[in-house]
Design a protein around this motif. Structure first.
Motif, PDB file in Angstrom:
ATOM      1  N   ALA A  36       0.867  -1.183   0.000  1.00 35.64           N
ATOM      2  CA  ALA A  36       0.000   0.000   0.000  1.00 35.64           C
ATOM      3  C   ALA A  36       0.901   1.230   0.000  1.00 35.64           C
ATOM      4  N   TYR A  37       0.495   2.261  -0.740  1.00 34.61           N
ATOM      5  CA  TYR A  37       1.391   3.406  -0.869  1.00 34.61           C
ATOM      6  C   TYR A  37       0.624   4.674  -1.237  1.00 34.61           C
ATOM      7  N   ASN A  38       1.270   5.806  -0.961  1.00 27.61           N
ATOM      8  CA  ASN A  38       0.867   7.114  -1.458  1.00 27.61           C
ATOM      9  C   ASN A  38       1.961   7.612  -2.399  1.00 27.61           C
ATOM     10  N   LYS A  39       1.745   8.737  -3.013  1.00 34.85           N
ATOM     11  CA  LYS A  39       2.770   9.276  -3.905  1.00 34.85           C
ATOM     12  C   LYS A  39       4.008   9.713  -3.143  1.00 34.85           C
ATOM     13  N   ASP A  41       4.371   9.165   0.687  1.00 28.93           N
ATOM     14  CA  ASP A  41       4.671   8.362   1.868  1.00 28.93           C
ATOM     15  C   ASP A  41       5.364   7.057   1.499  1.00 28.93           C
ATOM     16  N   SER A  42       5.999   6.466   2.488  1.00 27.21           N
ATOM     17  CA  SER A  42       6.689   5.201   2.279  1.00 27.21           C
ATOM     18  C   SER A  42       5.677   4.071   2.078  1.00 27.21           C
ATOM     19  N   ILE A  43       6.174   2.973   1.569  1.00 26.93           N
ATOM     20  CA  ILE A  43       5.328   1.835   1.245  1.00 26.93           C
ATOM     21  C   ILE A  43       5.065   0.991   2.493  1.00 26.93           C
ATOM     22  N   SER A  44       3.838   0.539   2.632  1.00 24.94           N
ATOM     23  CA  SER A  44       3.472  -0.429   3.658  1.00 24.94           C
ATOM     24  C   SER A  44       3.327  -1.785   2.975  1.00 24.94           C
ATOM     25  N   SER A  45       4.110  -2.749   3.402  1.00 24.65           N
ATOM     26  CA  SER A  45       4.014  -4.078   2.800  1.00 24.65           C
ATOM     27  C   SER A  45       3.432  -5.060   3.802  1.00 24.65           C
ATOM     28  N   GLY A  46       2.712  -6.019   3.291  1.00 21.37           N
ATOM     29  CA  GLY A  46       2.084  -7.010   4.155  1.00 21.37           C
ATOM     30  C   GLY A  46       1.693  -8.240   3.366  1.00 21.37           C
ATOM     31  N   THR A  47       0.918  -9.070   4.010  1.00 16.67           N
ATOM     32  CA  THR A  47       0.523 -10.360   3.453  1.00 16.67           C
ATOM     33  C   THR A  47      -0.987 -10.450   3.339  1.00 16.67           C
ATOM     34  N   GLY A  48      -1.456 -11.077   2.286  1.00 16.26           N
ATOM     35  CA  GLY A  48      -2.856 -11.433   2.162  1.00 16.26           C
ATOM     36  C   GLY A  48      -2.946 -12.894   1.759  1.00 16.26           C
ATOM     37  N   PHE A  49      -4.123 -13.463   1.853  1.00 11.31           N
ATOM     38  CA  PHE A  49      -4.321 -14.833   1.384  1.00 11.31           C
ATOM     39  C   PHE A  49      -5.703 -14.947   0.749  1.00 11.31           C
ATOM     40  N   PHE A  50      -5.853 -15.975  -0.062  1.00 12.73           N
ATOM     41  CA  PHE A  50      -7.084 -16.139  -0.830  1.00 12.73           C
ATOM     42  C   PHE A  50      -8.118 -16.941  -0.030  1.00 12.73           C
ATOM     43  N   TYR A  51      -9.348 -16.449  -0.106  1.00 18.60           N
ATOM     44  CA  TYR A  51     -10.463 -17.092   0.590  1.00 18.60           C
ATOM     45  C   TYR A  51     -11.718 -16.901  -0.254  1.00 18.60           C
ATOM     46  N   THR A  52     -12.533 -17.943  -0.355  1.00 18.87           N
ATOM     47  CA  THR A  52     -13.747 -17.867  -1.166  1.00 18.87           C
ATOM     48  C   THR A  52     -14.990 -18.004  -0.310  1.00 18.87           C
ATOM     49  N   LEU A  53     -15.840 -16.979  -0.338  1.00 18.01           N
ATOM     50  CA  LEU A  53     -17.153 -17.055   0.300  1.00 18.01           C
ATOM     51  C   LEU A  53     -18.070 -17.889  -0.574  1.00 18.01           C
ATOM     52  N   LYS A  54     -18.769 -18.833   0.035  1.00 17.19           N
ATOM     53  CA  LYS A  54     -19.668 -19.689  -0.727  1.00 17.19           C
ATOM     54  C   LYS A  54     -21.028 -19.751  -0.050  1.00 17.19           C
ATOM     55  N   ASN A  55     -22.067 -19.754  -0.849  1.00 16.10           N
ATOM     56  CA  ASN A  55     -23.423 -19.930  -0.350  1.00 16.10           C
ATOM     57  C   ASN A  55     -24.167 -20.792  -1.349  1.00 16.10           C
ATOM     58  N   ILE A  65      -9.380 -11.585  -1.265  1.00  9.56           N
ATOM     59  CA  ILE A  65      -8.102 -11.534  -0.556  1.00  9.56           C
ATOM     60  C   ILE A  65      -8.400 -11.014   0.840  1.00  9.56           C
ATOM     61  N   ILE A  66      -7.970 -11.760   1.856  1.00  6.53           N
ATOM     62  CA  ILE A  66      -8.129 -11.339   3.243  1.00  6.53           C
ATOM     63  C   ILE A  66      -6.794 -10.810   3.743  1.00  6.53           C
ATOM     64  N   THR A  67      -6.823  -9.653   4.383  1.00 10.24           N
ATOM     65  CA  THR A  67      -5.598  -9.093   4.959  1.00 10.24           C
ATOM     66  C   THR A  67      -5.973  -8.195   6.133  1.00 10.24           C
ATOM     67  N   ASN A  68      -4.960  -7.566   6.745  1.00 12.02           N
ATOM     68  CA  ASN A  68      -5.213  -6.681   7.875  1.00 12.02           C
ATOM     69  C   ASN A  68      -5.568  -5.274   7.419  1.00 12.02           C
ATOM     70  N   LYS A  69      -6.446  -4.650   8.170  1.00 13.82           N
ATOM     71  CA  LYS A  69      -6.859  -3.283   7.873  1.00 13.82           C
ATOM     72  C   LYS A  69      -5.694  -2.310   8.028  1.00 13.82           C
ATOM     73  N   HIS A  70      -4.839  -2.536   9.016  1.00  7.87           N
ATOM     74  CA  HIS A  70      -3.770  -1.560   9.278  1.00  7.87           C
ATOM     75  C   HIS A  70      -2.718  -1.540   8.167  1.00  7.87           C
ATOM     76  N   ILE A  71      -2.677  -2.562   7.340  1.00  5.35           N
ATOM     77  CA  ILE A  71      -1.723  -2.587   6.230  1.00  5.35           C
ATOM     78  C   ILE A  71      -2.084  -1.530   5.185  1.00  5.35           C
ATOM     79  N   VAL A  72      -3.375  -1.341   4.950  1.00  2.82           N
ATOM     80  CA  VAL A  72      -3.812  -0.448   3.873  1.00  2.82           C
ATOM     81  C   VAL A  72      -4.361   0.889   4.369  1.00  2.82           C
ATOM     82  N   ASN A  73      -4.643   0.997   5.652  1.00  2.00           N
ATOM     83  CA  ASN A  73      -5.202   2.244   6.194  1.00  2.00           C
ATOM     84  C   ASN A  73      -4.302   3.446   5.899  1.00  2.00           C
ATOM     85  N   ASN A  74      -4.955   4.543   5.502  1.00  2.00           N
ATOM     86  CA  ASN A  74      -4.278   5.823   5.249  1.00  2.00           C
ATOM     87  C   ASN A  74      -3.382   5.811   4.012  1.00  2.00           C
TER      88      ASN A  74
END
Length: 298
Positions: A36-39, A41-55, A65-74
Motif C-alpha cells: 500500500a502506498y501514497n505518492k 509516503d513510504s510503502i506499507s508491505s504485508g501479506t494477504g491470502f485467498f479465501y472464497t465465500l460460498k453460499n 483476498i483477506i488481509t489486515n486493515k492496518h496494512i492499507v489504512n491511510n
C-alpha cells in the motif's frame, strides 16, 4: 477456480495433489504480497491470502483476498502481486501486478470496526485479466478449512505446531514470487478466547510484513488428543496474524576510555518478543453479511 484439497485419512495415506502439487506447494501459493502506498509516503508491505465465500442456497461464490486493515489504512493505492497460470499450474516467473485504489468499492472493512481485517474481492480482476489473455493463479481456502471452537477442542491440543506463511519485513523470493514459511507453536490454547477477545497467541518470530499471514495447522503423521497415532492429512486455517508485542531496550553511546560520561547520548531500540497475536479465522465469516447485503442492495 483453484481449490485447496482438504481431507483426512486415518488408516491409509494417499495424497492426490491438485495439479500434481504437493499440499505444501499448494500452501505457499495461498498467499499474495500486498503493498500500500501514497505518492509521497513510504510503502506499507504485508501479506494477504485467498479465501472464497460460498453460499450453496444462493448459488454464489466470491473469491477474496483477506488481509489486515492496518496494512492499507491511510494509503491511497494498493498493489497486488499475483501469480499467473502456466500449464494449469502456478507460474513462478514474473509477478502480474494489479493496482487498485484503496476505497470502499475495492476494499471492504470487517463489520466489527475493532477487528483488524479487510476483504478485497478479486472476481473482476480475474475476469479482466482473462480478457487480456492472462490467467491469474490463486489457491483458495473456504469455510470448510476453518474449524469451529468445538471441533478444535475435540481435536487439537493446547500446544500445537503451526505454520505462518507471508512476507516478514517485506522479505520474499522475488525471482519466484513466493513467500517465506515460518514454524512456531500455539502460545495460548487456540480454541479459547485470549483475554476474552476472538484471538489467540502463537510463539513465532513475527515482523512487520508478516501482518495478514495465514496461520495453518498442518499434519500428516501425528497423535491425537487420545494419543492415538494418525497417518493422513489434517489441515486447518486457524487464524490471521495481526500484531506482535515488543519491548524497549535502553542504552548509552559512550567513547572508549572517556572519563566523563555526562555528555553520553541515550538510545532506545525495540526488540520483538517473538509472540504473535492471531485473529481467529472464524471472524472471516462476518464478511458473509457484508457481501450478502451488497448483493441484496444491488
Amino acid at each position: 477456480m483453484k481449490k485447496l484439497l482438504i481431507f483426512f485419512l486415518t488408516i491409509s495415506f494417499h495424497l492426490t495433489a491438485q495439479n500434481n502439487l504437493h499440499i505444501s506447494e499448494q500452501l505457499i501459493n495461498t498467499t499474495i504480497r500486498i503493498e500500500a502506498y501514497n505518492k509521497i509516503d513510504s510503502i506499507s508491505s504485508g501479506t494477504g491470502f485467498f479465501y472464497t465465500l460460498k453460499n450453496d442456497s444462493l448459488n454464489y461464490e466470491i473469491p477474496l483476498i483477506i488481509t489486515n486493515k492496518h496494512i492499507v489504512n491511510n494509503f491511497k493505492n494498493i498493489r497486488l502481486y499475483f501469480k499467473t497460470l502456466k500449464n494449469n499450474k502456478p507460474n513462478n516467473d514474473k509477478s502480474q501486478i494489479i493496482t487498485i485504489p484503496n476505497d470502499t468499492t475495492f476494499v471492504y472493512e470487517h463489520p466489527n470496526k475493532k477487528t483488524d481485517l479487510v476483504a478485497i474481492p478479486i472476481m473482476n480482476m480475474l475476469s479482466e485479466s482473462k480478457k487480456r489473455g492472462i490467467d491469474l493463479s490463486y489457491i483458495t481456502m473456504d469455510k470448510k478449512s476453518i474449524p469451529s471452537d468445538s471441533i478444535q477442542r475435540s481435536e487439537l491440543k493446547s500446544i500445537e505446531d503451526v505454520l505462518m506463511i507471508g512476507y516478514p519485513n517485506g522479505l520474499w523470493d522475488i525471482k519466484n514470487n513466493l513467500p517465506i514459511v515460518r514454524k512456531g507453536i500455539t502460545a495460548t490454547t487456540p480454541y479459547l478466547d485470549f483475554n476474552g477477545e476472538r484471538v489467540f497467541l502463537i510463539d513465532i518470530a513475527a515482523f512487520n510484513g508478516s501482518s495478514g499471514s495465514p496461520i495453518y495447522f498442518y499434519r500428516d503423521i501425528y497423535t491425537d488428543k487420545n494419543y492415538t497415532p494418525k497417518i493422513g492429512l489434517k489441515l486447518y486455517l486457524l487464524g490471521i496474524l495481526y500484531a506482535g508485542p515488543q519491548f524497549s531496550v535502553k542504552g548509552k553511546i559512550t567513547k572508549i576510555n572517556e572519563i566523563d560520561y555526562r555528555n553520553s547520548s541515550e538510545v532506545k531500540t525495540k526488540i520483538p518478543m517473538n509472540i504473535g497475536y492471531v485473529i481467529k479465522a472464524s471472524e472471516i465469516f462476518e464478511f458473509e453479511k457484508v457481501f450478502y447485503d451488497k448483493m441484496i442492495n444491488n
